[in-house]
Each structure stands twice: as structure tokens, then as C-alpha cells.
Write a protein that holds these residues in place. Structure first.
Motif: not given
Length: 90
Positions: A50, A54, A65-66
Motif C-alpha cells: 500500500v 495511504t 489499494h493493495s
């Protein structure tokens, strides 16, 4: 749209029984065992770092996000459903 992949086995194949036995040993559903096997073989597509700074507001946000979930799909929450006592274990 949800994608579905169907795997069929002939009546004389033992793989379905092996999947059921191994998933029972692990206390998970056959689907969860299959997901684990797929994840093990898709290693180069694993979770991404990430980006620094963030701030994920939810597990769904973190998974976007990952790189696990696609952003902008309109899903507000991720639901992991299982009849297993170890619900959510993958």
C-alpha cells in the motif's frame, strides 16, 4: 458482473474426494481450499504494498489499494461467507 469458473471432474476421478477430505482436515470449505490453491499459484499477482501515506477507511478500501479488488466497482463492503467455523480464513 461476477465471473464464474466451473471445473468438472469425471466420475472416475478422485480429485473431488481429495478436495473434500483436505478441506475438512483444515476446517474450511472446499471453495476456500480451491481459493488458497489458486492464490498459491498466482504468486506474482499477490498483494501489493500500500503506498506510503495511504489511509484505508475500510477493509474494502485496503484491498483496493493493495490490488485485490478493483476500484470503482460500487461495492461498499467485502463479505466473506462460509459455513466453516473459521469464517474468512483463506
Amino acid at each position: 458482473m461476477t465471473k464464474v469458473f466451473t471445473v468438472s471432474f469425471s466420475d472416475n476421478e478422485t480429485t473431488p474426494e481429495h478436495i473434500e477430505a483436505r478441506s475438512a482436515e483444515l476446517g474450511i470449505t472446499p471453495e476456500m481450499l480451491i481459493r488458497r490453491a489458486l492464490a498459491a499459484h498466482l504468486g506474482e499477482y499477490r498483494l501489493q504494498e500500500v503506498p506510503p501515506g495511504t489511509k484505508a477507511k475500510s477493509i474494502t478500501d485496503f484491498l483496493m489499494h493493495s490490488g485485490v479488488l478493483k476500484p470503482g466497482t460500487g461495492q461498499d463492503e467485502l463479505c466473506l461467507r462460509s459455513k466453516s467455523p473459521r469464517q474468512g480464513a483463506l
